[in-house]
Design a protein around this motif. Structure first.
Motif, short mmCIF file in Angstrom:
data_model
loop_
_atom_site.label_atom_id
_atom_site.label_comp_id
_atom_site.label_asym_id
_atom_site.label_seq_id
_atom_site.Cartn_x
_atom_site.Cartn_y
_atom_site.Cartn_z
N GLU A 1 0.98 4.12 -2.82
CA GLU A 1 0.74 5.51 -2.43
C GLU A 1 1.86 6.41 -2.94
O GLU A 1 1.61 7.52 -3.43
N ARG A 2 3.09 5.95 -2.84
CA ARG A 2 4.22 6.72 -3.36
C ARG A 2 4.07 7.00 -4.86
O ARG A 2 4.49 8.04 -5.36
N LEU B 1 -2.65 4.48 -5.18
CA LEU B 1 -3.56 4.04 -4.11
C LEU B 1 -4.72 5.03 -4.05
O LEU B 1 -4.81 5.87 -3.16
N THR B 2 -5.60 4.93 -4.99
CA THR B 2 -6.70 5.87 -5.14
C THR B 2 -7.92 5.45 -4.32
O THR B 2 -8.04 4.29 -3.89
N ASP B 3 -8.84 6.39 -4.13
CA ASP B 3 -10.10 6.07 -3.45
C ASP B 3 -10.87 5.01 -4.24
O ASP B 3 -11.54 4.15 -3.66
N GLU C 1 -9.34 1.62 -3.44
CA GLU C 1 -9.70 1.20 -2.08
C GLU C 1 -11.16 0.75 -2.03
O GLU C 1 -11.48 -0.25 -1.38
N GLY D 1 1.21 7.21 -6.44
CA GLY D 1 -0.07 7.83 -6.74
C GLY D 1 -1.12 6.86 -7.24
O GLY D 1 -2.11 7.25 -7.85
N ALA E 1 0.84 -1.20 0.00
CA ALA E 1 0.00 0.00 0.00
C ALA E 1 0.87 1.25 0.00
O ALA E 1 0.57 2.23 -0.69
N ALA E 2 1.96 1.21 0.77
CA ALA E 2 2.87 2.36 0.83
C ALA E 2 3.54 2.61 -0.52
O ALA E 2 3.71 3.76 -0.94
#
Length: 365
Positions: A293-294, A298-300, A303, A296, A289-290
């Motif tokens: 996220e780095r 890991l969007t809504d 999720e 870009g 996940a990290a």
């Protein structure tokens, strides 16, 4: 590339989500896009939800037992997603994440643990044998299957999953002798989760478990088992080696069993809480996940998609489990032998008479 020259522990994603370079491994996962990493993230979330739901079912009396895989999601997903549909899996009882990747029906996943069947699914429909409870026995089965692939002239590969404790069993060592002697296209995949029930890995192995395989003439790799990308790279290397006639490979995926050995176990009796805290910081899902996220990614939307998928799987799993009918007692004799057997027929007749005696007793009373 010589496998003996690889790093001690291969890591492509750090616990904080940093993508790390690793010569000799990076090229094997260069094709893995952010979208595919998002799919692996979904896989791990869903598999953890399966684990959570099955544990709850056991606690509620709906399953007799359940072997949790909490913490080992990356090792199972990363390796299983590297396989081809025509490869064949031989597993222990904890590889429910691998079973998910192979397409095992959720209801079938529950049958054995609910006590209604001796095996849960048709192995040939999904390319995965039903779980082996006898520790390490599946490594022999995998080696035999791999030899069959070799004799048939195909490039299919067998993979055997087992834990660190199984490496002390004779079956595992005998399987490696045969595999090395005949260059069998088999991958030995050891999930070193640090504990063989209540015995720490350091008690049975004074060196890395991966150091054992070269003694049999089998090259080995030691990877971060909580790093789904590193596991995928290592498995692809091993599969390619097997397909090209290079013989077996041993992979030690260093991971951690965050839950109990099975739901009948209490790890607090032998495992310090501080150790568990250290491994929580290396959680395979949070690190992917990290990374997402780095980047870009890991969007809504992702999720939401993953959450909805996990919820749906949990509902299907529970509904399927509760819908499994109690088997007819006489079906215990089904599929024991491929051909009729006089001894079995005699036992079947005696058991039928035994069951009938209860009906007669009820009629008389």
């Amino acid at each position: 590339m010589h496998l003996s020259q690889l790093e001690d522990v291969v890591q492509l994603i750090s616990p904080s989500g940093e993508r790390r370079a690793s010569p000799g491994f990076d090229s094997w996962v260069d094709d893995v896009s952010d979208e595919q990493l998002a799919d692996r993230y979904e896989d791990m979330i869903v598999v953890r939800r399966i684990d959570t739901e099955a544990t709850a079912l056991q606690r509620q009396g709906e399953l007799g037992l359940w072997p949790p895989l909490l913490g080992q999601e990356a090792a199972q997903i990363g390796s299983a997603r590297a396989l081809r549909p025509d490869d064949f899996v031989f597993s222990s009882y904890r590889e429910n994440g691998v079973a998910y990747c192979r397409g095992v029906n959720f209801t079938d996943l529950m049958r054995v643990w609910r006590g209604t069947a001796a095996s849960g699914w048709n192995p040939y429909e999904v390319g995965m044998a039903t779980p082996a409870v006898i520790i390490g026995a599946q490594t022999l089965h995998a080696t035999g299957y791999a030899l069959g692939c070799q004799f048939d002239g195909t490039d299919n590969v067998a993979i055997a999953y087992f834990g660190d404790g199984a490496t002390s069993q004779g079956d595992v060592n005998e399987a490696m002798v045969f595999a090395a002697s005949f260059s069998a296209p088999v991958v030995f995949f050891c999930q070193n989760n640090q504990w063989a029930i209540s015995e720490p890995v350091g008690l049975q192995s004074k060196r890395h478990i991966s150091d054992r395989a070269p003694g049999f003439g089998i090259p080995s790799m030691r990877v971060d088992g909580n790093d789904v990308l590193a596991v995928m790279a290592a498995t692809r290397i091993a599969l390619d080696r097997a397909r090209s006639g290079g013989g077996p490979t041993f992979i030690e995926a260093v991971t951690y069993r965050m839950g109990p050995h099975t739901t009948s176990d209490d790890p607090k009796r032998y495992r310090p809480e501080s150790e568990l805290d250290q491994w929580r910081a290396k959680d395979p899902i949070s690190r992917l996940a990290a990374l997402l996220e780095r980047r870009g990614a890991l969007t809504d939307e992702l999720e939401s998609r993953v959450r909805n998928r996990a919820d749906a799987v949990a509902r299907d799993l529970r509904a399927g489990c509760l819908s499994i009918p109690a088997p007819d007692p006489m079906t215990v004799f089904d599929h024991v032998f491929a051909e009729p057997h006089s001894g079995l027929e005699r036992q079947k007749s005696q058991y039928a008479a035994y069951l009938a005696s209860f009906e007669n007793t009820g009629a008389e009373s």
